[in-house]
Design an enzyme around this catalytic site. Structure first.
Site, PDB file in Angstrom:
ATOM      1  N   ALA A  24       7.720 -14.950 -31.481  1.00  0.00           N
ATOM      2  CA  ALA A  24       8.090 -14.387 -32.783  1.00  0.00           C
ATOM      3  C   ALA A  24       9.341 -15.030 -33.350  1.00  0.00           C
ATOM      4  CB  ALA A  24       8.282 -12.884 -32.655  1.00  0.00           C
ATOM      5  N   HIS A  34      14.526 -11.540 -37.336  1.00  0.00           N
ATOM      6  CA  HIS A  34      15.441 -12.198 -36.406  1.00  0.00           C
ATOM      7  C   HIS A  34      16.213 -13.293 -37.138  1.00  0.00           C
ATOM      8  CE1 HIS A  34      13.093 -10.205 -33.292  1.00  0.00           C
ATOM      9  NE2 HIS A  34      12.004 -10.826 -33.721  1.00  0.00           N
TER      10      HIS A  34
END
Length: 274
Positions: free
Chosen positions: A128, A226
């Site tokens: 991810a 993120h």
């Protein structure tokens, strides 16, 4: 009935048929040049057999110890505590392991030595995250600092051991709340289903004890976000990715696609990226 074996194909095994495992299985079954879905290891064989019956070609259902007999590479999509049992037989057979429970590697770095001794390989997918190519390249010089800030919807963090152990309630928060500040090594234990990405970043860069990490729960978010900040002697860069959660809110849709992309690279006539 088991699929016909192509002796030239890379035989892929999948350990665990959750959200990611099923997505990867479907992708291989739909057809990826040079890849063959050869075997799966699961907790509930009868449920798996019923699901696998809908695929074009049905792989064998085998134990972790049997996996090296049928697969050249195994994708670990299981609870993190099972990583050693899945990885060790494959690595001792000189095969490849693609772990999604990257955080568990920190407690089982002996697996790297087993891979070295027997000619096996542990291949960590980007998952991810983004930009691991750049981090890996920067690490060939000197990385002065590596920082990651993760922001997730509340549902993607509920039940994390760190929250339970510290009696941190986020169920009804109305504004963003920082719930962790520390290192990926600590986060791997406190958030085993959430922060494999931070461990992957640390392994690509300056390690799990020198990488800085913050985790925020944000009730306004619908995507797992993120942000990476790297300062090195070759480059300074900041990257942000916003991942759409899969059916499992702890995992982004792009995680399974990252595994498929890694598998394709293993047999591709043209490889792009470090």
């Amino acid at each position: 009935m088991n699929q016909k074996h192509d002796k030239h194909a890379l035989r892929v095994g999948i350990a665990g048929l959750g959200t990611v495992g099923k997505t990867v299985a479907k992708a291989i079954d739909a057809g990826i040049d040079g890849l063959e879905l050869a075997a799966v290891s699961v907790r509930d064989a009868s449920a798996a057999a019923a699901w696998l019956a809908d695929l074009n070609c049905t792989p064998r259902i085998v134990s972790f110890d049997e996996m090296p007999l049928y697969a050249d590479v195994v994708i670990e999509c299981a609870p993190s505590q099972l990583l050693p049992k899945i990885a060790e037989p494959m690595l001792r057979a000189g095969k490849t392991v693609v772990p999604l429970s990257v955080g568990a590697l920190l407690d089982h770095m002996d697996l790297v030595e087993i891979a070295r001794e027997h000619g096996g390989q542990i291949s960590v997918p980007t998952g991810a995250l983004l930009g691991l190519d750049a981090v890996t390249a920067a690490a060939k010089g000197t990385i002065r600092s590596a920082r990651m800030v993760t922001r997730k919807p509340v549902t993607g963090l509920l039940g994390a051991p760190f929250l339970e152990e510290n009696n941190i309630r986020i169920d009804d928060i109305k504004t963003p709340m920082r719930i962790f500040a520390g290192t990926p090594r600590d986060a791997a234990k406190g958030f085993p289903a959430n922060l494999n990405v931070s461990v992957a970043l640390s392994l690509a860069g300056i390690g799990p004890d020198d990488t800085e990490l913050e985790i925020w729960a944000d009730p306004a978010l619908t995507r797992n976000t993120h942000t990476i900040e790297i300062d090195s002697d070759s480059a300074r860069f900041t990257m942000t990715i916003e991942n759409i959660p899969s059916a499992n809110p702890k995992t982004g849709l792009i995680t399974a696609l990252s595994v498929v992309a890694l598998l394709e690279k293993m047999r591709a006539p043209l490889r792009v990226g470090t």
